[in-house]
Design an enzyme around this catalytic site. Structure first.
Site, PDB file in Angstrom:
ATOM      1  N   LYS A 122       8.522  16.581  79.713  1.00 40.02           N
ATOM      2  CA  LYS A 122       7.907  17.745  80.348  1.00 40.02           C
ATOM      3  C   LYS A 122       8.183  17.727  81.851  1.00 40.02           C
ATOM      4  O   LYS A 122       8.458  18.746  82.475  1.00 40.02           O
ATOM      5  CB  LYS A 122       6.394  17.717  80.127  1.00 40.02           C
ATOM      6  CG  LYS A 122       5.718  18.954  80.754  1.00 40.02           C
ATOM      7  CD  LYS A 122       4.245  19.012  80.443  1.00 40.02           C
ATOM      8  CE  LYS A 122       3.609  20.212  81.135  1.00 40.02           C
ATOM      9  NZ  LYS A 122       2.317  19.835  81.730  1.00 40.02           N
ATOM     10  N   GLU A 158      14.714   1.061  80.747  1.00 39.35           N
ATOM     11  CA  GLU A 158      15.577   0.375  79.781  1.00 39.35           C
ATOM     12  C   GLU A 158      16.195   1.413  78.834  1.00 39.35           C
ATOM     13  O   GLU A 158      15.513   2.350  78.393  1.00 39.35           O
ATOM     14  CB  GLU A 158      14.735  -0.627  78.984  1.00 39.35           C
ATOM     15  CG  GLU A 158      15.499  -1.339  77.873  1.00 39.35           C
ATOM     16  CD  GLU A 158      14.601  -2.276  77.083  1.00 39.35           C
ATOM     17  OE1 GLU A 158      13.395  -2.370  77.405  1.00 39.35           O
ATOM     18  OE2 GLU A 158      15.111  -2.903  76.128  1.00 39.35           O
ATOM     19  N   TYR A 159      17.468   1.234  78.520  1.00 42.00           N
ATOM     20  CA  TYR A 159      18.147   2.110  77.562  1.00 42.00           C
ATOM     21  C   TYR A 159      18.040   1.482  76.178  1.00 42.00           C
ATOM     22  O   TYR A 159      18.359   0.302  75.995  1.00 42.00           O
ATOM     23  CB  TYR A 159      19.618   2.277  77.959  1.00 42.00           C
ATOM     24  CG  TYR A 159      20.462   2.963  76.912  1.00 42.00           C
ATOM     25  CD1 TYR A 159      21.604   2.356  76.393  1.00 42.00           C
ATOM     26  CD2 TYR A 159      20.105   4.218  76.405  1.00 42.00           C
ATOM     27  CE1 TYR A 159      22.369   2.979  75.422  1.00 42.00           C
ATOM     28  CE2 TYR A 159      20.863   4.848  75.434  1.00 42.00           C
ATOM     29  CZ  TYR A 159      21.998   4.217  74.931  1.00 42.00           C
ATOM     30  OH  TYR A 159      22.753   4.831  73.964  1.00 42.00           O
ATOM     31  N   ALA A 160      17.563   2.247  75.206  1.00 41.09           N
ATOM     32  CA  ALA A 160      17.445   1.777  73.811  1.00 41.09           C
ATOM     33  C   ALA A 160      18.615   2.373  73.030  1.00 41.09           C
ATOM     34  O   ALA A 160      18.598   3.559  72.690  1.00 41.09           O
ATOM     35  CB  ALA A 160      16.119   2.231  73.219  1.00 41.09           C
ATOM     36  N   ASP A 164      -1.094   6.553  72.353  1.00 40.68           N
ATOM     37  CA  ASP A 164      -0.204   7.604  71.837  1.00 40.68           C
ATOM     38  C   ASP A 164       0.897   7.030  70.943  1.00 40.68           C
ATOM     39  O   ASP A 164       2.050   7.422  71.034  1.00 40.68           O
ATOM     40  CB  ASP A 164       0.424   8.338  73.036  1.00 40.68           C
ATOM     41  CG  ASP A 164       0.781   9.772  72.639  1.00 40.68           C
ATOM     42  OD1 ASP A 164       1.391  10.489  73.430  1.00 40.68           O
ATOM     43  OD2 ASP A 164       0.469  10.137  71.482  1.00 40.68           O
ATOM     44  N   ASP A 178       6.736   4.171  76.503  1.00 43.35           N
ATOM     45  CA  ASP A 178       5.554   4.869  76.976  1.00 43.35           C
ATOM     46  C   ASP A 178       5.959   6.176  77.626  1.00 43.35           C
ATOM     47  O   ASP A 178       6.577   6.188  78.677  1.00 43.35           O
ATOM     48  CB  ASP A 178       4.840   3.996  77.998  1.00 43.35           C
ATOM     49  CG  ASP A 178       3.515   4.655  78.372  1.00 43.35           C
ATOM     50  OD1 ASP A 178       3.439   5.906  78.304  1.00 43.35           O
ATOM     51  OD2 ASP A 178       2.563   3.950  78.696  1.00 43.35           O
TER      52      ASP A 178
HETATM   53  C1  LIG Z   1       8.633   2.888  80.232  1.00 42.38           C
HETATM   54  O1  LIG Z   1       8.950   4.219  79.868  1.00 42.38           O
HETATM   55  C2  LIG Z   1       8.362   5.238  80.569  1.00 42.38           C
HETATM   56  C3  LIG Z   1       7.526   5.049  81.689  1.00 42.38           C
HETATM   57  C4  LIG Z   1       6.994   6.161  82.348  1.00 42.38           C
HETATM   58  C5  LIG Z   1       7.289   7.429  81.885  1.00 42.38           C
HETATM   59  C6  LIG Z   1       6.759   8.638  82.563  1.00 42.38           C
HETATM   60  O2  LIG Z   1       7.335   9.698  82.428  1.00 42.38           O
HETATM   61  N1  LIG Z   1       5.614   8.471  83.272  1.00 42.38           N
HETATM   62  C7  LIG Z   1       4.978   9.498  83.976  1.00 42.38           C
HETATM   63  C8  LIG Z   1       5.641  10.670  84.396  1.00 42.38           C
HETATM   64  C9  LIG Z   1       4.958  11.637  85.112  1.00 42.38           C
HETATM   65  C10 LIG Z   1       3.603  11.463  85.405  1.00 42.38           C
HETATM   66  C11 LIG Z   1       2.954  10.310  84.977  1.00 42.38           C
HETATM   67  C12 LIG Z   1       3.643   9.329  84.273  1.00 42.38           C
HETATM   68  C13 LIG Z   1       8.109   7.632  80.783  1.00 42.38           C
HETATM   69  C14 LIG Z   1       8.650   6.525  80.126  1.00 42.38           C
HETATM   70  N2  LIG Z   1       9.426   6.618  78.961  1.00 42.38           N
HETATM   71  C15 LIG Z   1      10.085   7.742  78.570  1.00 42.38           C
HETATM   72  O3  LIG Z   1      10.247   8.734  79.213  1.00 42.38           O
HETATM   73  C16 LIG Z   1      10.629   7.667  77.162  1.00 42.38           C
HETATM   74  C17 LIG Z   1      12.074   7.518  77.134  1.00 42.38           C
HETATM   75  S1  LIG Z   1      12.501   5.919  77.708  1.00 42.38           S
HETATM   76  C18 LIG Z   1      14.158   6.282  78.165  1.00 42.38           C
HETATM   77  C19 LIG Z   1      15.082   6.217  76.987  1.00 42.38           C
HETATM   78  C20 LIG Z   1      15.708   5.006  76.697  1.00 42.38           C
HETATM   79  N3  LIG Z   1      16.551   4.878  75.691  1.00 42.38           N
HETATM   80  C21 LIG Z   1      16.808   5.947  74.913  1.00 42.38           C
HETATM   81  N4  LIG Z   1      17.633   6.061  73.803  1.00 42.38           N
HETATM   82  C22 LIG Z   1      17.568   7.352  73.348  1.00 42.38           C
HETATM   83  C23 LIG Z   1      16.693   8.082  74.140  1.00 42.38           C
HETATM   84  C24 LIG Z   1      16.205   7.195  75.141  1.00 42.38           C
HETATM   85  C25 LIG Z   1      15.322   7.340  76.202  1.00 42.38           C
END
Ligand SMILES: COc1ccc(C(=O)Nc2ccccc2)cc1NC(=O)CCSCc1cnc2[nH]ccc2c1
Length: 277
Positions: A25, A93-95, A138, A156
């Site tokens: 988002k 980290e890339y998954a 979540d 997360d």
């Molecule tokens: C530790 O992770 C996160 C930590 C923080 C936030 C975050 O947005 N925080 C937030 C933002 C705004 C206001 C307040 C808090 C998001 C993540 N994680 C992700 O966005 C999920 C994809 S992790 C990337 C990733 C890796 N490897 C993949 N392989 C395929 C797709 C893919 C996608």
């Protein structure tokens, strides 16, 4: 890239940016590679304007403080953060094997061995979080990624809600994973993650969430009623051991749900989990 992770002063010029990995988002996630070390990462790019408009800067700061100190094989790492005039960049980290949700869609459902292995990995990550007073809240297939060996990683997603095209239509915020205490707006604690684990076990084994109701079946109101009445049935295809574990997780009172350490010792888990070599 190792020691330098926490080094200050990263900028987007240190990275080659590749394909988009997903859409959150608050911004897009891209494949990235640090130029010197050639270390591959996921770069989450968020616009400061958007964060300000949604009043989430503090939540992000707090999350960065927590997540940069988390180190667990089944939790997606946050290596660091940097920003420029208009954007904030999270170095994640890339998954490589992508989203568990897509794999579940492809396969329909997983078998006992696959499911018990995912549960073992997820429960150990949650124990690690709960020891640090972090509740995930979540846990669902959309928030789980797969590492190079196919191992599960909690990603997360923070406050980022994902666009419908790459996720189940959770735009209406599907209730499927909500615990009774959330439906009834009561205080909740870390046992909320144990409830979600129960929902996940059921969904991984059957391809369906236990309390899901289509609009024809009464939609979200009916889903909410079935959650608070714990009204679900396990299909005959489900093994007795799995049904027993689910029965001990989907319990109305959080304090009566099977503690995570006992999940790891459950006979069905011990009998079915596999090592990933
Ligand atoms: C530790 O992770 C996160 C930590 C923080 C936030 C975050 O947005 N925080 C937030 C933002 C705004 C206001 C307040 C808090 C998001 C993540 N994680 C992700 O966005 C999920 C994809 S992790 C990337 C990733 C890796 N490897 C993949 N392989 C395929 C797709 C893919 C996608």
């Amino acid at each position: 890239f190792g020691g330098g992770m926490m080094r200050q002063g990263w900028s987007i010029d240190n990275f080659e940016v590749g394909r988009a990995l997903g859409k959150g988002k608050f911004g897009q996630v891209y494949l990235g590679r640090e130029k010197k070390s050639r270390f591959v990462v996921a770069l989450k790019v968020m616009f400061k304007e958007e964060l300000k408009k949604n009043g989430v800067e503090h939540q992000l700061r707090r999350e960065i403080e927590i997540q940069t100190h988390l180190r667990h094989p089944h939790i997606v790492r946050m290596y660091g953060v940097f920003h420029d005039a208009t954007k904030v960049y999270l170095i994640l980290e890339y998954a490589p094997r992508g989203e568990l949700y897509r794999l579940l869609e492809q396969k329909g459902h997983f078998n006992d061995a696959e499911t018990a292995t995912y549960v073992t990995e997820l429960a150990s990550a949650l124990i690690y979080c709960h020891e640090r007073k972090i509740i995930h809240r979540d846990i669902k297939p959309e928030n789980l990624l797969l590492g190079i060996y196919g191992e599960l990683k909690i990603a997360d997603f923070g406050w980022s809600v994902h666009s419908p095209n790459s996720r189940r239509a959770t735009m209406c915020g599907t209730l499927d994973y909500l615990a009774p205490e959330m439906v009834e707006n009561k205080p909740h604690d870390e046992t909320i993650d144990i409830w979600c684990l129960g929902i996940l076990v059921f969904e991984l084994l059957t391809g369906k969430a236990p309390f899901h109701c289509t609009d024809a079946e009464g939609g979200q109101m009916e889903t909410a009623r079935r959650i608070t009445h714990i009204s679900y049935t396990c299909p005959p295809s489900m093994s007795e051991g799995a049904a027993d574990l689910i029965r001990q997780l989907l319990v109305y009172l959080g304090s009566h749900r099977l503690p995570l350490k006992q999940v790891l010792a459950h006979p069905w888990i011990v009998a079915n989990k596999q090592d990933r070599s």
